[in-house]
Design a protein around this motif. Sequence first.
Motif, PDB file in Angstrom:
ATOM      1  N   UNK A  22      -3.387   9.856  -3.620  1.00 24.47           N
ATOM      2  CA  UNK A  22      -4.414   8.830  -3.521  1.00 24.47           C
ATOM      3  C   UNK A  22      -3.796   7.473  -2.933  1.00 24.47           C
ATOM      4  N   UNK A  23      -4.564   6.924  -2.109  1.00 24.31           N
ATOM      5  CA  UNK A  23      -4.017   5.548  -1.436  1.00 24.31           C
ATOM      6  C   UNK A  23      -4.317   4.365  -2.448  1.00 24.31           C
ATOM      7  N   UNK A  24      -3.338   3.659  -2.831  1.00 20.38           N
ATOM      8  CA  UNK A  24      -3.197   2.681  -3.687  1.00 20.38           C
ATOM      9  C   UNK A  24      -2.951   1.447  -2.962  1.00 20.38           C
ATOM     10  N   UNK A  25      -3.471   0.370  -3.204  1.00 16.58           N
ATOM     11  CA  UNK A  25      -2.799  -1.049  -2.881  1.00 16.58           C
ATOM     12  C   UNK A  25      -2.756  -2.241  -3.736  1.00 16.58           C
ATOM     13  N   UNK A  74     -10.265  -4.979   6.439  1.00 19.71           N
ATOM     14  CA  UNK A  74     -10.274  -5.049   5.049  1.00 19.71           C
ATOM     15  C   UNK A  74     -10.246  -3.353   4.792  1.00 19.71           C
ATOM     16  N   UNK A  75      -9.847  -2.966   3.746  1.00 17.93           N
ATOM     17  CA  UNK A  75      -9.668  -1.421   3.401  1.00 17.93           C
ATOM     18  C   UNK A  75     -10.794  -0.553   4.040  1.00 17.93           C
ATOM     19  N   UNK A  85       0.772  -1.269   0.013  1.00 20.91           N
ATOM     20  CA  UNK A  85       0.034   0.149   0.055  1.00 20.91           C
ATOM     21  C   UNK A  85       0.931   1.315  -0.122  1.00 20.91           C
ATOM     22  N   UNK A  86       0.637   2.369  -0.946  1.00 19.23           N
ATOM     23  CA  UNK A  86       1.181   3.667  -0.766  1.00 19.23           C
ATOM     24  C   UNK A  86       0.436   4.570  -1.290  1.00 19.23           C
ATOM     25  N   UNK A 119      -5.859  -5.469  -6.461  1.00 19.69           N
ATOM     26  CA  UNK A 119      -5.445  -4.501  -5.620  1.00 19.69           C
ATOM     27  C   UNK A 119      -6.776  -3.417  -5.809  1.00 19.69           C
ATOM     28  N   UNK A 120      -6.564  -2.247  -5.132  1.00 18.32           N
ATOM     29  CA  UNK A 120      -7.567  -1.181  -5.256  1.00 18.32           C
ATOM     30  C   UNK A 120      -6.695   0.226  -5.461  1.00 18.32           C
ATOM     31  N   UNK A 121      -7.413   1.321  -6.111  1.00 11.58           N
ATOM     32  CA  UNK A 121      -6.894   2.650  -6.175  1.00 11.58           C
ATOM     33  C   UNK A 121      -6.302   2.965  -7.555  1.00 11.58           C
ATOM     34  N   UNK A 122      -6.176   4.052  -7.896  1.00 11.09           N
ATOM     35  CA  UNK A 122      -5.754   4.485  -9.160  1.00 11.09           C
ATOM     36  C   UNK A 122      -4.284   4.429  -9.553  1.00 11.09           C
ATOM     37  N   UNK A 123      -3.453   3.728  -8.867  1.00 15.09           N
ATOM     38  CA  UNK A 123      -2.178   3.782  -9.021  1.00 15.09           C
ATOM     39  C   UNK A 123      -1.614   2.684 -10.146  1.00 15.09           C
ATOM     40  N   UNK A 124      -0.680   2.788 -10.615  1.00 16.54           N
ATOM     41  CA  UNK A 124      -0.012   1.624 -11.610  1.00 16.54           C
ATOM     42  C   UNK A 124      -0.111   0.513 -11.525  1.00 16.54           C
TER      43      UNK A 124
END
Length: 511
Positions: A114-117, A229-230, A108-109, A288-293
């Motif tokens: 935004x938080x991305x996992x 859970x997130x 997670x980062x 995972x979740x979030x908008x990251x790569x």
Amino acid sequence: MIMGSYRKFLLILLLLVEVSVGTSYEVEEEEKWGEGLFLLHDSKEIVRTDAGVMRVVSKGGFGGGGVSIFQSPMHIGFITMEPNTLFIPQYMSAHLTLFVRRGETRIGHIYKDDFTERRLKEGDIYSIRAGSAFYLVNPAEGQRLHIICSISNSNNLGLHGFQSFFIGGGIYPTSILSGFDTLTLSTAFNVSSEEVSEILTRQLSGAIVPLNTTQSPTPSIWANFLNLEQHQRHDHLKRVVHLEEEASSEEEDEEREQQPTWSLRKFMINLFGHEGNKRKKGDEGRRGSGKGPDSYNLFDRKPDYKNDYGWSLALDRSEYSPLKHSDIGVYLVNLSAGAMMAPHINPTATEYGIVLRGSGSIQIVYPNGTLAMNAVVNEGDVFWVPRYFPFCQIASRTGPFEFFGFTTTGRKNMPQFLVGQNSILQSMRGPEFAAAFGVSEERLRRILDAQREAVILPSASIAPSEPMDPRGEEEEGERGEKGKEKKKMKDVMKMPEVIKSLGNDIMMGLA
């Protein structure tokens, strides 16, 4: 006058005798020195707990007087985490490029606020920018997690090396939040000083902690937090810091005015969940979740080059855009038993290699055409090759030789091969190269055309026969006839350099 000339002659003769006796010792010392430069054996443990270890291989390089020549610009890190453990939230002053060697992890980062996992599996590559808060979890019950990472300085802090800044923590490790006075933190969190003290004094287990509370008498709130859970993390964090869910709109407007955008409260909420973004259990999925790569899996990709003797692939920022932030490239090579990666140079990058499987030898050449290193490497060894230095890798005859590594450019590296059908000599052959080597064009053509393969070549005759300590192999070679002949040739090649070093004054005295 005659006596003076005779004394000078005796002096030169004595010096030459000393040189001839000491040459083999000097050559041995140079080869060992070369191994010390290009094999990165020295490592430092920066984290060690019962739950895991992180060690960093020291940089290579050489020089004197405090000045380092050909300084290695990158650290190589190794992270090992026991099952069901957490590497607590932190950020670094360096870019990280992670390679999952074994096991699976959840990372997670913060990515663009935004938080991305993401869930990473064996073979995955993932990048984390300098200054981006992150954590690592090994969620498995019976599988250790092994990660290899490049640690490249962002060059904006002015520190030698890199620095970790732990967000989570308490007494050990110390959280960066502990540096603020209690009143500042209680105001920023909008909680009492007692509650702030409780948060910052519970962690005693180190930077890698077990998530199973039965293994730790004083589990950190971060470890308990990661078990949720997130969509539950935001609610749990609210209970920890006593945020008022039912605050009136007037109170919220007043709070926004008093609270800057970089506040610790907002930062921590961003790290562990967003208001109005609750998910149902199971919504995260495998990715995972979030908008990251996304991650990039090397093992799922077809090789860039493949023949009967092995294969290779390289990953750059044109194929995986997160590499552009760290300006790092990634490669993976597998050589069949006895095969050779043809002698080549990297015109745009320094290269680092980590032996994943098998054994082989690495030969590196100095710019002046002398051998810098010829060393046997085994699983776990780390080596580096400065930009422009010619080198080659040779698999042992006992089995495949697999190595993974990083290059110091995110662009296509485009190595230039010195031998083989796609070599520089083939592309540029003609009267110029024939004259340069002092042979006829026909003779040069026959030599160059003798090798029909490219990039990865058959070479069983010079491949090491079995894994062994480089110094042991060197001693055995010196005992045999081949070793004696090799030493004799080195002595002959070394002699002119030593004679030149005697100085102009003595040589001119013979006139």
